[in-house]
Structure formats: structure tokens, C-alpha cells
Design an enzyme around this catalytic site. Structure first.
Site, PDB file in Angstrom:
ATOM      1  N   CYS A 114      33.938  39.163  -1.185  1.00  0.00           N
ATOM      2  CA  CYS A 114      33.874  40.252  -1.281  1.00  0.00           C
ATOM      3  C   CYS A 114      33.130  39.992  -0.322  1.00  0.00           C
ATOM      4  CB  CYS A 114      32.616  40.822  -2.407  1.00  0.00           C
ATOM      5  SG  CYS A 114      31.784  40.520  -2.787  1.00  0.00           S
ATOM      6  N   ARG A 164      29.877  42.043  -5.191  1.00  0.00           N
ATOM      7  CA  ARG A 164      31.130  42.373  -6.231  1.00  0.00           C
ATOM      8  C   ARG A 164      32.505  42.028  -6.788  1.00  0.00           C
ATOM      9  NH1 ARG A 164      32.324  46.768  -1.266  1.00  0.00           N
ATOM     10  NH2 ARG A 164      31.173  45.076   0.696  1.00  0.00           N
TER      11      ARG A 164
END
Lengths: 295, 152
Positions: free
Chosen positions: A243, A248
Site C-alpha cells: 500500500c 493497509r
């Protein structure tokens, strides 16, 4: 609402329901760890007995852009009252972003029994379950120093990404970050990159695709549709997710590793803040994954 | 102290409070401030999403409204942020307590690096601190725009 059957997932042990946690809060072998994006949120109220992890100050090396080393991890785990055989249940805000990140970091050190609370902090609170502002001081343990931090099995560095071309890769950032329209996520100024775009060949599956509106994970069938089919991961042995800074993608790593059971899933935590800024690395822009660079 | 030489009085006091305590306690202070953020006035009550603007640079939803008193040339700042975003609330509270009711010029004169003055750099990621800088920037932007409209 009927409780979701967790046995549908590849590793049903990796996820617990709020019901399960409520029943096991006083289990001496269970350590509940809260890891939030908002560093003050724990103090406003948390699940009784939970211990706070500050992903920013607790898990990172203060000098090198890297995680704790094995000695520092052992000290950290000891201070939180954790033993190698503890069942660790992670939960946090924002659909467990930072909880998944903490869980992934613990994975690097070989801790065995790691679980995520399905739905995270929001679900617990929405269900009207008990929270407290009382901060428990964990009873110190002696966590033995792990033999190593395993940077091979679950973690990818940029060289590994270079060697990975031709195999499935998932970019979990938002659409505009993937196409290169923006060089930072909305609200994430300061973790930007010189160039916008994605790593060539990576498929775009924003991390939130894996979550229901209440923050719980989607069913295995839905996840297979998204990752195995649409993103083209298929029956691959090796997958890399990334990410912007690796948090994330820890959420997606959890999905691929534990819920779908892919045999070899690595999180490239250098992610776009490294790749998009690095000299001599190729990028792709626009909606197409793009071609692997010629070697 | 150099952190406060160019700050209005209330802000000076807040910044000094931060520097008077240990780094650990600074977070507690920010938490206290977050609790002191005033409730949204009733006039904004139901449909504040329409009446206020969202500061999108913040990691959690933050809404801002500025009320102008053109006779006194002062501005009232109104913020709204959810309980599950205490850090954002804390930053908003600093600006609300430190700036609300000051004159347009006093607010415009607040240095843009205010977010770096409180000694929070170790405890809070640069990213979050920049959220506070965005709030201040938005307040100033609104005031400048308002002044421009009056002049025009």
C-alpha cells in the site's frame, strides 16, 4: 443477527467474534491488544483488560526505517504481559487497519497464536459491550528473545518485488492512488511520493473491498470472488501486497494468508513511499496493471 | 521562550502547558483538551454536514465553521469531530481555545508551524500533526476569503 460461521475461512483460528472475546476476557492465557490509528482513542475507553499498542512508537525502530529487532521485541512483549504461548487478540479502529498491522509484525517474530477481532473496536462498541477507561498494568513476563525476526516468509523488500514480477501482486490503495492521479491518499499528506502510479503488473484491490460496512470481513466466497477471480490471483503460490506504508496491506495480507489460505503471502511494507520515490524503479500509471519490466 | 514569542496569549499558555510536562503527559494533555472541545451549538445541530465544511486533510472527519463579526473584526471558530477521533478533537480544541474570538488579523498572524510548537513530534506521527496544520490553514483561508468578499 446470526453469528457468522468462522469455520468457512482457511484458518478459522485467526479470527474471533465479539461473542468469543466477551466469553474469554478473563481467560488468563488471552491477552487483548488494542492498536489504533488514533493514538488517544484507547484512553477514551477500551475493552476491559485490553493493553494498548502504539503502532507508531512501539513497533518501529527509532533510528532505522524498520521494525523492532528480536531483543527489542522480547522486551516489548514482556512489558505487555505476553508469553510465547499467549493467545493474542488484536483489535482497533478503522476496520482493524492498525490491528492487522500489529498482528503482522508479531507474525514476523514467530508468535504462534495471533487472532483478530472480527469487526474491531467499532463492532464491540456498537453492540453496547462493556468498555472501561481503567488502564491495566500488565504483569511483566519474560518473553524469550526470538531466534530472529523472519523477514523472508511474510515480508517482502523491494528486491523481492523485482524478483516477483510475473506473479500476482495486489495494490490495496485507493483508485486515484493506483492510477497516479494523486500522489497521496486523501488526508494522508506527508506520506506522499515523488511519482504517482503503481508497481507494474499489480492489480488494484482497495483494502476496504475485503470488509463489510460494519468492519467485519466478507464471507470466504465473496473474498474468493474479489481476489481469486477478479484480481486474478487464482491458485498462485506466491502473492505480494503493498500500500503506502504497509499498514493497509497488512489487512489484505491477513485476508490472503489467513482467510483465503494462500500458501505464501508477503507484505511489502516499504510500499509506495519507497517504490514511488526510489531511483531506477519502474512504475505504471493509469488503470491498467502494466507490463513487467524487461530484465 | 522561542516557541511562543509570536503567539497570541491563550495559545502561548497552551503551548507552555505542553512544554511544562513530560512527553508522555503531553498526550494526556491533548486528551484533556479533546474533552474540552465545545459541543456543537444547536443552530448547527441536525444538518451540520451542510452548514459546515469538511477539512479533508484530517485523517478523521472534521467539520469547521467560522462566524464573522465584521464590526469587531473578530471570528468565532466552531469545530465538530466525532468522539472516536480524540486526536483530531484535541487539535481542534487547541485552535478553538487559542484563536476563537480573536481578530481576523491576529488569527492570520498565527505562524503556520504552530503544529510543531507543542513538542508532540515523538508521540504523534508527522502525518497527524499535519492535520492540525491543515485546520489552521483552512481557518486562515476562510478569513482571507471573507475579507476579500467584503472588500469586493
Amino acid at each position: 443477527m446470526t453469528e457468522k460461521d468462522l469455520s468457512q475461512y482457511a484458518n478459522p483460528e485467526a479470527l474471533v467474534s465479539t461473542d468469543w472475546l466477551a466469553e474469554h476476557l478473563n481467560d488468563p492465557n488471552v491477552v487483548v491488544l488494542e492498536s489504533n490509528e488514533d493514538v488517544l482513542l484507547f484512553e477514551t475507553g477500551h475493552i476491559p483488560s485490553a493493553v494498548k499498542i502504539d503502532w507508531h512508537t512501539d513497533l518501529n525502530d527509532p533510528v532505522t526505517r524498520d521494525f523492532l529487532d528480536a531483543e527489542a521485541f522480547a522486551e516489548f512483549a514482556s512489558s505487555k504481559g505476553i508469553s510465547p504461548d499467549s493467545t493474542l487478540v488484536f483489535y482497533g479502529d478503522k476496520s482493524n487497519w492498525w490491528a492487522a498491522y500489529a498482528l503482522w509484525v508479531f507474525t514476523l517474530f514467530g508468535h504462534q497464536d495471533l487472532r483478530l477481532l472480527d469487526g474491531g473496536r467499532a463492532k464491540w462498541i456498537d453492540e453496547g459491550r462493556e468498555v472501561t477507561t481503567e488502564v491495566r498494568t500488565p504483569q511483566r513476563t519474560q518473553y524469550p528473545v526470538p531466534a530472529q525476526r523472519d523477514d523472508q516468509t511474510f515480508r517482502a523488500f523491494r528486491e523481492d518485488v523485482m524478483d516477483h514480477f510475473g506473479k500476482p501482486m495486489i495494490d490495496v490503495r485507493s483508485g486515484p492512488e493506483y492510477t497516479g492521479e494523486v500522489t497521496v491518499a486523501a488526508g494522508m499528506e506527508g506520506e506522499g511520493a515523488l511519482r504517482g502510479g503503481h508497481i507494474p503488473t499489480a492489480a488494484s484491490v482497495p483494502w476496504g473491498s475485503a470488509a463489510n460496512e460494519d468492519g467485519t470481513f466478507k464471507s470466504r466466497a465473496e473474498l474468493e470472488e474479489i481476489y481469486t477471480q477478479q484480481a486474478g490471483v487464482g491458485q498462485a503460490d506466491e502473492v505480494i501486497a503493498y500500500c503506502r506504508i504497509g499498514e493497509r496491506s497488512s489487512h489484505t495480507w491477513f485476508v490472503l494468508q489467513h482467510l483465503l489460505g494462500y500458501p505464501n503471502v508477503r507484505n511489502y511494507d516499504g510500499s509506495w513511499t519507497e517504490w514511488g520515490n526510489a531511483v531506477r524503479l519502474p512504475i505504471a500509471v493509469g488503470e491498467e496493471p502494466g507490463e513487467a519490466p524487461r530484465r | 521562550m522561542t516557541e511562543t514569542a509570536d503567539l497570541p496569549q491563550t495559545l502561548t499558555e497552551i503551548v507552555e502547558d505542553f512544554h511544562a510536562v513530560s512527553e508522555r503527559e503531553r498526550l494526556e494533555l491533548l486528551l484533556e483538551l479533546s474533552r474540552e472541545l465545545p459541543e456543537l451549538p444547536e443552530t448547527y445541530g441536525g444538518n451540520y454536514h451542510e452548514q459546515m465544511e469538511q477539512v479533508v486533510e484530517c485523517q478523521s472527519p472534521l467539520f469547521l465553521a467560522v462566524e464573522y463579526d465584521d464590526d469587531a473584526n473578530t471570528a468565532q471558530l466552531i469545530f465538530s469531530a466525532p468522539a472516536e477521533a480524540p486526536t483530531t478533537r484535541g487539535f481542534a480544541s487547541i485552535l478553538q481555545q487559542g484563536l476563537s474570538g480573536l481578530t481576523y488579523q491576529q488569527i492570520l498572524d498565527v505562524p503556520d508551524d504552530l503544529h510543531q510548537r507543542m513538542g508532540l513530534a515523538k508521540a504523534i506521527t508527522p502525518l497527524r500533526l499535519r492535520g492540525m496544520s491543515a485546520m489552521l490553514g483552512r481557518v486562515k483561508h476562510n478569513i482571507r476569503q471573507h475579507q476579500g468578499q467584503r472588500a469586493g
